[in-house]
Design a protein around this motif. Structure first.
Motif, PDB file in Angstrom:
ATOM      1  N   ASP A  10       1.088  -1.454  -0.235  1.00 30.48           N
ATOM      2  CA  ASP A  10      -0.269  -0.035  -0.304  1.00 30.48           C
ATOM      3  C   ASP A  10       1.024   1.183   0.321  1.00 30.48           C
ATOM      4  OD1 ASP A  10      -2.552   1.456  -0.047  1.00 30.48           O
ATOM      5  OD2 ASP A  10      -2.823   1.786   2.048  1.00 30.48           O
ATOM      6  N   ARG A  11       1.738   1.216  -0.905  1.00 27.15           N
ATOM      7  CA  ARG A  11       2.872   2.524  -0.739  1.00 27.15           C
ATOM      8  C   ARG A  11       2.307   3.450  -1.546  1.00 27.15           C
ATOM      9  NH1 ARG A  11       7.505   1.901   1.721  1.00 27.15           N
ATOM     10  NH2 ARG A  11       7.214   0.325   1.933  1.00 27.15           N
ATOM     11  N   GLY A  12       1.498   4.470  -0.881  1.00 30.34           N
ATOM     12  CA  GLY A  12       1.471   5.562  -1.675  1.00 30.34           C
ATOM     13  C   GLY A  12       0.362   5.189  -2.289  1.00 30.34           C
ATOM     14  N   GLU A  13      -0.593   4.705  -2.979  1.00 32.15           N
ATOM     15  CA  GLU A  13      -1.285   4.378  -3.843  1.00 32.15           C
ATOM     16  C   GLU A  13      -2.477   4.507  -3.298  1.00 32.15           C
ATOM     17  OE1 GLU A  13      -4.970   1.071  -4.511  1.00 32.15           O
ATOM     18  OE2 GLU A  13      -3.754   0.233  -3.890  1.00 32.15           O
ATOM     19  N   PRO A  14      -3.094   5.810  -3.698  1.00 24.31           N
ATOM     20  CA  PRO A  14      -4.166   6.810  -4.150  1.00 24.31           C
ATOM     21  C   PRO A  14      -5.863   6.445  -3.844  1.00 24.31           C
ATOM     22  CG  PRO A  14      -3.122   7.294  -6.039  1.00 24.31           C
ATOM     23  CD  PRO A  14      -2.531   6.162  -6.333  1.00 24.31           C
ATOM     24  N   GLY A  15      -6.164   7.175  -2.407  1.00 22.47           N
ATOM     25  CA  GLY A  15      -7.015   6.528  -2.300  1.00 22.47           C
ATOM     26  C   GLY A  15      -7.415   5.805  -1.441  1.00 22.47           C
ATOM     27  N   SER A  16      -6.173   4.439  -0.967  1.00 18.39           N
ATOM     28  CA  SER A  16      -6.163   3.648  -0.002  1.00 18.39           C
ATOM     29  C   SER A  16      -5.908   4.025   1.188  1.00 18.39           C
ATOM     30  CB  SER A  16      -4.903   2.585  -0.729  1.00 18.39           C
ATOM     31  OG  SER A  16      -3.535   3.673  -0.636  1.00 18.39           O
ATOM     32  N   ALA A  17      -5.772   5.116   1.698  1.00 15.20           N
ATOM     33  CA  ALA A  17      -5.266   5.065   2.955  1.00 15.20           C
ATOM     34  C   ALA A  17      -6.317   4.948   4.624  1.00 15.20           C
ATOM     35  CB  ALA A  17      -5.101   6.956   3.580  1.00 15.20           C
ATOM     36  N   GLY A  18      -7.599   5.285   4.080  1.00 19.38           N
ATOM     37  CA  GLY A  18      -8.195   4.417   4.539  1.00 19.38           C
ATOM     38  C   GLY A  18      -8.679   2.665   5.739  1.00 19.38           C
ATOM     39  N   ARG A  19      -7.309   2.410   4.279  1.00 20.57           N
ATOM     40  CA  ARG A  19      -8.005   0.583   5.088  1.00 20.57           C
ATOM     41  C   ARG A  19      -6.758   0.213   5.853  1.00 20.57           C
ATOM     42  NH1 ARG A  19      -7.495   0.002  -0.968  1.00 20.57           N
ATOM     43  NH2 ARG A  19      -5.029  -0.764  -0.585  1.00 20.57           N
ATOM     44  N   TRP A  20      -6.072   2.289   6.181  1.00 23.46           N
ATOM     45  CA  TRP A  20      -4.887   1.984   7.467  1.00 23.46           C
ATOM     46  C   TRP A  20      -5.037   1.398   9.065  1.00 23.46           C
ATOM     47  CZ3 TRP A  20      -0.123   0.007   7.511  1.00 23.46           C
ATOM     48  CH2 TRP A  20      -0.122   0.115   6.128  1.00 23.46           C
ATOM     49  N   ARG A  21      -6.919   1.964   8.497  1.00 22.12           N
ATOM     50  CA  ARG A  21      -7.988   2.352  10.616  1.00 22.12           C
ATOM     51  C   ARG A  21      -7.400   1.035  10.403  1.00 22.12           C
ATOM     52  NH1 ARG A  21     -11.687   4.048   8.279  1.00 22.12           N
ATOM     53  NH2 ARG A  21     -11.261   6.941   8.757  1.00 22.12           N
ATOM     54  N   GLY A  22      -7.485   1.233  11.760  1.00 25.91           N
ATOM     55  CA  GLY A  22      -7.862  -0.162  12.820  1.00 25.91           C
ATOM     56  C   GLY A  22      -6.383  -1.466  12.702  1.00 25.91           C
ATOM     57  N   ARG A  23      -5.108  -0.791  12.031  1.00 30.38           N
ATOM     58  CA  ARG A  23      -4.285  -1.655  12.131  1.00 30.38           C
ATOM     59  C   ARG A  23      -3.382  -1.858  12.738  1.00 30.38           C
ATOM     60  NH1 ARG A  23      -2.007  -2.926   6.738  1.00 30.38           N
ATOM     61  NH2 ARG A  23      -4.031  -2.031   5.717  1.00 30.38           N
ATOM     62  N   ASP A  24      -3.456  -3.184  13.568  1.00 30.35           N
ATOM     63  CA  ASP A  24      -1.997  -3.730  14.252  1.00 30.35           C
ATOM     64  C   ASP A  24      -1.577  -3.533  13.563  1.00 30.35           C
ATOM     65  OD1 ASP A  24      -1.435  -4.587  17.214  1.00 30.35           O
ATOM     66  OD2 ASP A  24      -1.810  -6.181  16.891  1.00 30.35           O
ATOM     67  N   LEU A  25      -0.070  -2.779  14.793  1.00 37.77           N
ATOM     68  CA  LEU A  25       1.330  -2.571  14.814  1.00 37.77           C
ATOM     69  C   LEU A  25       1.887  -3.264  15.774  1.00 37.77           C
ATOM     70  CD1 LEU A  25       1.393   1.590  13.838  1.00 37.77           C
ATOM     71  CD2 LEU A  25       0.951  -0.194  12.743  1.00 37.77           C
ATOM     72  N   ALA A  74       6.378   3.328  17.337  1.00 39.35           N
ATOM     73  CA  ALA A  74       5.340   2.759  16.575  1.00 39.35           C
ATOM     74  C   ALA A  74       5.484   3.625  15.198  1.00 39.35           C
ATOM     75  CB  ALA A  74       3.948   3.205  17.842  1.00 39.35           C
ATOM     76  N   PRO A  75       4.900   5.087  15.898  1.00 38.18           N
ATOM     77  CA  PRO A  75       4.721   5.455  14.090  1.00 38.18           C
ATOM     78  C   PRO A  75       5.715   5.138  12.493  1.00 38.18           C
ATOM     79  CG  PRO A  75       6.347   7.607  16.121  1.00 38.18           C
ATOM     80  CD  PRO A  75       4.962   6.095  16.556  1.00 38.18           C
ATOM     81  N   ASP A  76       7.016   4.940  13.713  1.00 34.71           N
ATOM     82  CA  ASP A  76       8.128   4.630  12.754  1.00 34.71           C
ATOM     83  C   ASP A  76       7.718   2.951  12.136  1.00 34.71           C
ATOM     84  OD1 ASP A  76       9.482   6.450  13.074  1.00 34.71           O
ATOM     85  OD2 ASP A  76      10.547   5.362  14.226  1.00 34.71           O
ATOM     86  N   VAL A  77       7.454   1.914  12.920  1.00 36.25           N
ATOM     87  CA  VAL A  77       6.785   0.954  12.580  1.00 36.25           C
ATOM     88  C   VAL A  77       5.208   0.978  11.170  1.00 36.25           C
ATOM     89  CG1 VAL A  77       5.654  -0.821  12.407  1.00 36.25           C
ATOM     90  CG2 VAL A  77       7.419  -0.812  13.706  1.00 36.25           C
ATOM     91  N   LEU A  78       4.578   2.327  10.969  1.00 32.77           N
ATOM     92  CA  LEU A  78       4.168   2.465  10.463  1.00 32.77           C
ATOM     93  C   LEU A  78       4.494   3.100   8.822  1.00 32.77           C
ATOM     94  CD1 LEU A  78       0.696   2.656   9.428  1.00 32.77           C
ATOM     95  CD2 LEU A  78       0.872   5.334  10.341  1.00 32.77           C
ATOM     96  N   ALA A 112       0.554  -0.895  20.055  1.00 32.04           N
ATOM     97  CA  ALA A 112       0.102  -0.018  19.003  1.00 32.04           C
ATOM     98  C   ALA A 112      -0.546  -0.473  18.365  1.00 32.04           C
ATOM     99  CB  ALA A 112       1.486   0.201  18.667  1.00 32.04           C
ATOM    100  N   ALA A 113      -1.447   1.155  17.792  1.00 33.38           N
ATOM    101  CA  ALA A 113      -1.967   0.533  16.412  1.00 33.38           C
ATOM    102  C   ALA A 113      -3.143   2.664  15.701  1.00 33.38           C
ATOM    103  CB  ALA A 113      -3.249  -0.391  16.871  1.00 33.38           C
ATOM    104  N   VAL A 141      -0.253  12.435  12.563  1.00 35.06           N
ATOM    105  CA  VAL A 141       1.060  12.423  11.102  1.00 35.06           C
ATOM    106  C   VAL A 141       0.051  12.834   9.998  1.00 35.06           C
ATOM    107  CG1 VAL A 141       2.566  10.910   9.813  1.00 35.06           C
ATOM    108  CG2 VAL A 141       2.041   9.672  12.064  1.00 35.06           C
ATOM    109  N   PHE A 142       0.254  13.667   9.569  1.00 32.82           N
ATOM    110  CA  PHE A 142       0.070  14.113   8.422  1.00 32.82           C
ATOM    111  C   PHE A 142       0.820  13.765   7.157  1.00 32.82           C
ATOM    112  CE2 PHE A 142       0.085  18.009   5.382  1.00 32.82           C
ATOM    113  CZ  PHE A 142      -1.597  18.131   5.081  1.00 32.82           C
ATOM    114  N   ALA A 143      -0.131  12.679   6.406  1.00 31.93           N
ATOM    115  CA  ALA A 143       0.315  12.969   4.787  1.00 31.93           C
ATOM    116  C   ALA A 143      -0.179  13.351   3.838  1.00 31.93           C
ATOM    117  CB  ALA A 143       0.303  11.975   4.862  1.00 31.93           C
ATOM    118  N   PRO A 144       0.639  14.467   2.874  1.00 32.65           N
ATOM    119  CA  PRO A 144      -0.052  15.108   1.588  1.00 32.65           C
ATOM    120  C   PRO A 144      -0.377  13.893   1.268  1.00 32.65           C
ATOM    121  CG  PRO A 144       2.163  16.368   2.660  1.00 32.65           C
ATOM    122  CD  PRO A 144       1.536  14.933   3.771  1.00 32.65           C
ATOM    123  N   GLY A 145      -0.934  14.026  -0.533  1.00 33.94           N
ATOM    124  CA  GLY A 145      -0.817  13.301  -1.045  1.00 33.94           C
ATOM    125  C   GLY A 145      -1.668  12.114  -1.109  1.00 33.94           C
TER     126      GLY A 145
END
Length: 284
Positions: A10-25, A74-78, A112-113, A141-145
């Protein structure tokens, strides 16, 4: 947040960010000793005389913001899993709630999640929560694009404090501060390498936002008559970079109950930290 290895599903794919919600880290146990806690305190601006019990093993107390160094993984893992795409993500805000005081040395187990992903249109905001017996912390974390996936926008900016401030003080950073602070865990190149700093439009390496926040906690404890190790919670948004050696103005609006305050941090009139909230009160 420079760990960008790992799966690229999921490396930067447009429109895919929402799929990260709830992801266990994941869960990690992090060990530290007195030297780590004292180095951290010195790196964020503790003073060897006035703040002796933060920097001397005899009667040592640990600054609660040290917890953010213990949980930086934790944010580094994400980031390493590709959530932020092209590497332009920024640390937008930080919250910390203290459950109990960290011992001078020991182990902390953290889980972390990704608890939220907000859709800001042109960007996404990822919220990474870390929990332990000692604290609860949230990185924003603010991710442009990465926006435009049809999610909720999330909360807006908190209102600015009203009325005249109750306290004003100064926070003096020092030239070697970013190089020293990175030894506590966040070794992103923009904090030490002039070439990396120039690549993001900075004249020289910049100070870590978490270092600025922790330094503000020290100065706020001074003016509010509290011990910095009695921090109960702190919250703030990073508005602009700070260069090591800058002198910052810290302005506070004390709450009516006296335990907390709203605050802002600025450099020559330009806000560098906004929406600040701090409260002191010895943890159980």
């Amino acid at each position: 947040m420079d760990d960008r290895t790992g799966d690229a599903t999921d490396r930067g794919e447009p429109g895919s960010a929402g799929r990260w919600r709830g992801r266990d880290l994941g869960t990690r146990t992090v060990s530290y000793d007195e030297r780590d806690a004292m180095l951290y305190a010195l790196a964020v601006g503790a003073r060897p005389v006035e703040d002796l019990d933060l920097v001397f093993e005899r009667g040592l107390r640990v600054l609660p913001t040290f917890a953010l160094s213990l949980a930086q993984w934790a944010p580094d893992v994400l980031a390493g899993r590709g959530a932020f795409g092209d590497g332009t993500a920024l640390h937008g805000a930080q919250r910390l709630t203290v459950h109990k005081e960290l011992p001078p040395a020991g182990e902390v187990t953290c889980s972390a999640a990704v608890t939220e992903v907000w859709d800001k249109g042109g960007a996404a905001v990822f919220e990474v929560a870390v929990d332990s017996a000692y604290f609860h912390a949230v990185w924003s974390v603010f991710a442009p694009g990465r926006g435009g996936f049809g999610g909720e926008r999330g909360p807006g900016r908190p209102p600015a404090p009203q009325g005249d401030p109750s306290h004003r003080t100064r926070q003096h950073t020092f030239p070697a501060q970013a190089a020293l602070y990175r030894l506590t865990g966040d070794r992103h190149l923009i904090h030490v390498d002039p070439v990396a700093a120039a690549a993001v439009g900075q004249p020289r390496p910049i100070l870590h936002g978490l270092c600025t926040l922790a330094g503000a906690v020290l100065r706020l404890a001074d003016v509010l008559g509290a011990h910095p190790a009695d921090l109960a919670e702190v919250d703030g948004r990073f508005a602009a970079p700070v260069l090591p050696g800058d002198t910052l103005d810290v302005t506070a609006w004390r709450d009516s109950d006296g335990d907390g305050a709203a605050f802002e941090v600025a450099r020559e009139g330009e806000a560098v930290l906004t929406g600040g909230r701090v409260r002191f009160g010895r943890a159980g």
